[in-house]
Design an enzyme around this catalytic site. Structure first.
Site, short mmCIF file in Angstrom:
data_model
loop_
_atom_site.label_atom_id
_atom_site.label_comp_id
_atom_site.label_asym_id
_atom_site.label_seq_id
_atom_site.Cartn_x
_atom_site.Cartn_y
_atom_site.Cartn_z
N PHE A 117 0.33 7.21 9.57
CA PHE A 117 1.14 6.57 10.60
C PHE A 117 2.56 6.29 10.10
CE2 PHE A 117 -1.84 4.58 14.02
CZ PHE A 117 -2.35 5.83 14.27
N ASN A 118 2.73 5.94 8.81
CA ASN A 118 4.08 5.81 8.25
C ASN A 118 4.82 7.13 8.40
OD1 ASN A 118 2.90 3.83 5.44
ND2 ASN A 118 3.61 3.12 7.42
N HIS A 167 0.83 -1.21 0.00
CA HIS A 167 0.00 0.00 0.00
C HIS A 167 0.87 1.26 0.00
CE1 HIS A 167 0.92 1.01 4.18
NE2 HIS A 167 0.82 -0.29 4.44
N GLU A 172 -1.61 -6.81 7.65
CA GLU A 172 -0.28 -6.60 8.21
C GLU A 172 -0.09 -7.46 9.45
OE1 GLU A 172 2.71 -6.26 8.06
OE2 GLU A 172 3.07 -4.12 7.69
#
Length: 226
Positions: free
Chosen positions: A15-16, A10, A87
């Site tokens: 949050f990344n 993705h 995930e």
């Protein structure tokens, strides 16, 4: 008939960007994430897929629809969502600062001053790293290696059944999940040590073989380089 599987990670999420642990919790794609995915989608727009699949997390669903909408040579119907390709689950650490989380896991594993996750995994080994994650989690909900292996194998079996009449499919999944698949099923990995984390929007190709086995043949590729 073997089925070629294009595993797409993705796009970048909030949050990344904020350096937070993101497993089963979700956050929206960023503008950069969407722009990067558009480049991947354009690069794959002339690749014919018999079907497209996705993890059931929203960041993956949003990604697969970008792939679907840009593809001009495939007729894709409703996207099948596969929770088996979520995930890795990090339990109580979901949404926490990544560096602080790795430091807690390293401490449980006896590595008091280490925060680099690749170094932690290489020193502990993947199995001990997953066990240390579960032990460090105050509620012990995080997936260990056995639980994750069982989910990966179940996912591959389900995908094999779904794709038995399909020659090439696209499946959107997640960074740590794709990396762990590659550690297990890529002949360039020894199955014990960590490998580079796949980039957002990258493509990893695998083969689902007639006998039900799975093999990674390309890992963490820019779609334009395939």
């Amino acid at each position: 008939m073997a089925t070629e599987v294009y595993l797409v990670r993705h796009g970048e999420t909030m949050f990344n960007q904020l350096n937070k642990v993101q497993g089963w919790c979700d956050s929206p794609l960023t503008v950069k994430g969407i722009d990067d995915l558009k480049r991947t989608a354009r690069a794959l727009s002339q690749v014919h897929f018999d079907n497209m699949y996705s993890s059931d997390l929203k960041r993956a669903i949003d990604t697969v629809h970008l792939m679907k909408n840009a593809n001009v040579v495939s007729e894709i119907g409703k996207i099948r969502k596969l929770p088996e390709f979520r995930e890795v689950f990090f339990g109580s650490f979901e949404g926490d600062d990544i560096d602080q989380t790795w430091a807690q896991i390293a401490k449980v594993g006896g590595l008091n001053s280490e925060t680099n996750v690749q170094k932690i995994i290489n020193k502990l080994g993947l199995e001990k790293f997953r066990e240390a994650t579960k032990e460090a989690d105050p509620r012990h909900l995080a997936e260990n290696k056995e639980e994750l292996d069982e989910r990966m194998i179940r996912g591959i079996h389900i995908l094999k059944d779904l794709t038995k009449n399909e020659e090439r499919v696209l499946l959107v999944s997640h960074g740590d999940f794709i990396k762990t698949l590659a550690i297990k099923y890529w002949n360039k990995s020894d199955g014990k040590h960590d490998i580079i984390f796949p980039n957002n929007g990258s493509v990893t190709r695998g083969l689902l073989k007639d006998d039900g086995s799975f093999e990674i043949i390309d890992y963490n590729k820019d779609a334009e380089s395939l």
